[in-house]
Design a protein around this motif. Structure first.
Motif, PDB file in Angstrom:
ATOM      1  N   GLY A  58       5.106  40.454 -44.024  1.00 59.07           N
ATOM      2  CA  GLY A  58       6.549  40.241 -44.079  1.00 59.07           C
ATOM      3  C   GLY A  58       7.243  40.946 -42.923  1.00 59.07           C
ATOM      4  N   THR A  59       6.701  42.085 -42.522  1.00 55.26           N
ATOM      5  CA  THR A  59       7.290  42.824 -41.413  1.00 55.26           C
ATOM      6  C   THR A  59       7.200  41.997 -40.124  1.00 55.26           C
ATOM      7  OG1 THR A  59       6.586  44.869 -42.490  1.00 55.26           O
ATOM      8  CG2 THR A  59       7.228  45.036 -40.182  1.00 55.26           C
ATOM      9  N   ASP A 162      16.174  38.071 -44.782  1.00 59.02           N
ATOM     10  CA  ASP A 162      15.019  38.834 -45.254  1.00 59.02           C
ATOM     11  C   ASP A 162      14.777  38.435 -46.706  1.00 59.02           C
ATOM     12  OD1 ASP A 162      13.161  40.592 -46.223  1.00 59.02           O
ATOM     13  OD2 ASP A 162      13.956  42.355 -45.181  1.00 59.02           O
ATOM     14  N   GLN A 165      11.590  39.638 -50.760  1.00 56.79           N
ATOM     15  CA  GLN A 165      11.506  39.835 -52.215  1.00 56.79           C
ATOM     16  C   GLN A 165      11.934  38.599 -53.002  1.00 56.79           C
ATOM     17  OE1 GLN A 165      13.654  43.450 -53.206  1.00 56.79           O
ATOM     18  NE2 GLN A 165      12.632  44.633 -51.618  1.00 56.79           N
ATOM     19  N   SER A 186       7.537  37.802 -47.569  1.00 58.91           N
ATOM     20  CA  SER A 186       6.332  38.635 -47.611  1.00 58.91           C
ATOM     21  C   SER A 186       5.449  38.186 -48.763  1.00 58.91           C
ATOM     22  CB  SER A 186       6.738  40.093 -47.837  1.00 58.91           C
ATOM     23  OG  SER A 186       5.636  40.865 -48.271  1.00 58.91           O
ATOM     24  N   LYS A 191       4.702  41.134 -54.560  1.00 56.83           N
ATOM     25  CA  LYS A 191       5.866  40.255 -54.400  1.00 56.83           C
ATOM     26  C   LYS A 191       5.780  39.082 -55.389  1.00 56.83           C
ATOM     27  CE  LYS A 191       7.846  42.270 -50.813  1.00 56.83           C
ATOM     28  NZ  LYS A 191       7.829  43.711 -51.106  1.00 56.83           N
TER      29      LYS A 191
HETATM   30  C1  LIG Z   1      13.103  43.793 -48.141  1.00 52.82           C
HETATM   31  C2  LIG Z   1      11.755  43.838 -47.492  1.00 52.82           C
HETATM   32  N1  LIG Z   1      11.652  43.509 -46.191  1.00 52.82           N
HETATM   33  C3  LIG Z   1      10.461  43.502 -45.574  1.00 52.82           C
HETATM   34  C4  LIG Z   1       9.288  43.828 -46.227  1.00 52.82           C
HETATM   35  C5  LIG Z   1       8.020  43.877 -45.456  1.00 52.82           C
HETATM   36  O1  LIG Z   1       7.013  43.076 -45.968  1.00 52.82           O
HETATM   37  P1  LIG Z   1       5.470  43.472 -45.733  1.00 52.82           P
HETATM   38  O2  LIG Z   1       5.165  44.627 -46.624  1.00 52.82           O
HETATM   39  O3  LIG Z   1       4.738  42.227 -46.142  1.00 52.82           O
HETATM   40  O4  LIG Z   1       5.286  43.772 -44.301  1.00 52.82           O
HETATM   41  C6  LIG Z   1       9.356  44.156 -47.601  1.00 52.82           C
HETATM   42  C7  LIG Z   1       8.176  44.422 -48.419  1.00 52.82           C
HETATM   43  O5  LIG Z   1       7.421  45.254 -48.453  1.00 52.82           O
HETATM   44  C8  LIG Z   1      10.629  44.173 -48.240  1.00 52.82           C
HETATM   45  O6  LIG Z   1      10.734  44.503 -49.526  1.00 52.82           O
END
Ligand SMILES: Cc1ncc(COP(=O)(O)O)c(C=O)c1O
Length: 370
Positions: A58-59, A162, A165, A186, A191
């Motif tokens: 997700g990042t 974003d 969630q 993500s 999730k």
């Molecule tokens: C609001 C939000 N943005 C971004 C992320 C990043 O996702 P990931 O952990 O898959 O990199 C998350 C989750 O962990 C999140 O809750």
């Protein structure tokens, strides 16, 4: 009792997951195998967008669209202070400045009126160039995109949703991930739709953005792997994760329905006991979390823990007070709503397989600590 019961879910689809894994072991295309294309097609159709790009997390799903926008030093990107660090981290990673905004006390999402005020301030200060907004659909509940888009259009800003969630949620019938020009989600295991490792996805209707994302995902590749037309990242998803997600998609719409039932039962059992989450009438939440407010949160959490009931605090420290962003110069009382909520909020067990008798037990304990 589980906070999120992934085992109950796996029990329903284990043969399909194993069959998917077996196929991959046989064909041997472990990275960007045929399952990736299948997943992208399936999720683009589910989300109601033309293009979906499966990525490593997700990042990275947030980072890659920002790379396309070429944000960098001197640029301001507006976001909520009440979110997971990844939302603001990606802004800073590219050298731009995260500009935080306080939240709405009812929905915990970015407050559109305060957003407008903060944008105006940045415009009049003339120190940073306003470039974009990253609203977060916190706990699975979409932000107020109509108001946010109005501000974005007024100041010529991009909006990146974003939806980490909120996969499975919707607003006015439109799915999360499709509520802005580009959406990022993500598939972290906890999730609403989670894989068994890291994974994410980017959604858009724009062909040009899609093509650039495909290139950035593989180190900025051009016509082939060893022609590089830009600097990208290793943003690929592995085929095993796609197999898990494809198996889970068969039951995902039903799980989103079950989450509505679990949330409705909590709403009813906890009315007048704690402050329950508010859902805007145009929204369906994906209920990534069911988060409540209690002025003596720590006592309630302790009592629940003593009775074997897990809870979590999302988020104890808003981003403007995190050491990672100390250089931005924010201080206590800058965002009073987020700060107050950070001191009172906690999340209860939430997953599609939570039984009503389990919820009754949770709620009786909370009520007894009034
Ligand atoms: C609001 C939000 N943005 C971004 C992320 C990043 O996702 P990931 O952990 O898959 O990199 C998350 C989750 O962990 C999140 O809750």
């Amino acid at each position: 009792m589980q906070f999120i019961d992934l085992a109950a879910q796996q029990k329903r689809i284990r043969p399909q997951i194993e069959a998917g894994f077996k196929k991959i072991l046989d064909h041997g295309q472990y990275i960007l195998g045929p399952e990736i294309g299948e997943l992208e097609e399936r999720l683009a159709a589910f989300t109601g967008v033309t293009y979906a790009v499966a990525v490593s997390s997700g990042t990275d799903a947030l980072l890659m669209p920002l790379m396309i926008e070429k944000i960098g030093p001197g640029d301001a990107v507006f976001t909520t202070t009440f979110t997971f660090i990844a939302t603001a981290e990606v802004i800073q990673l590219l050298g731009a400045t995260p500009v935080f905004v306080d939240i709405d006390p009812e929905t915990f999402n970015i407050d559109p009126l305060k957003l407008e005020e903060v944008i105006q301030r940045v415009v009049s200060e003339k120190k940073l160039m306003p470039r974009g907004i990253i609203p977060v659909d916190l706990f699975g509940h979409p932000a107020d995109y109509r108001s946010i888009q109005t501000s974005a259009d007024k100041y010529g800003l991009f909006v990146l949703e974003d939806a980490a969630q909120s996969f499975g949620a919707s607003q006015n019938g439109k799915k999360a991930g499709a509520l802005a020009r580009v959406g990022a989600t993500s598939f972290f295991p906890a999730k609403p739709l989670g894989c068994y490792g890291d994974g994410g996805m980017i959604f858009t209707d724009q062909k040009k953005i899609y093509e650039q994302l495909l290139s950035i995902r593989v180190h900025g590749q051009g016509a082939d792997k060893y022609t590089n037309v830009r600097v990208g990242i290793n943003g690929r998803m592995d085929s095993l994760q796609a197999a898990v997600l494809l198996a889970k998609m068969a039951i995902f719409p039903e799980e989103i329905e079950l989450r509505q039932e679990v949330a409705a039962r909590y709403d009813q059992m906890l009315a007048g006991v704690v402050k329950v989450p508010k859902i805007l009438k145009e929204n369906v939440s994906a209920w990534a979390q069911y988060s409540v407010l209690h002025p003596r949160r720590d006592e309630v959490i302790k009592k629940l823990r003593e009775n074997g009931i897990p809870t979590a605090i999302y988020y104890p420290i808003p981003l403007h007070l995190q050491e990672a962003f100390a250089h931005l110069g924010y201080g206590k009382n800058d965002f009073p709503v987020a700060e107050k909520i950070a001191g009172e909020i906690f999340s209860l067990p939430m997953h599609p397989y939570l039984m009503s008798h389990e919820q009754e037990r949770i709620c009786t304990i909370i009520e007894s600590s009034k």
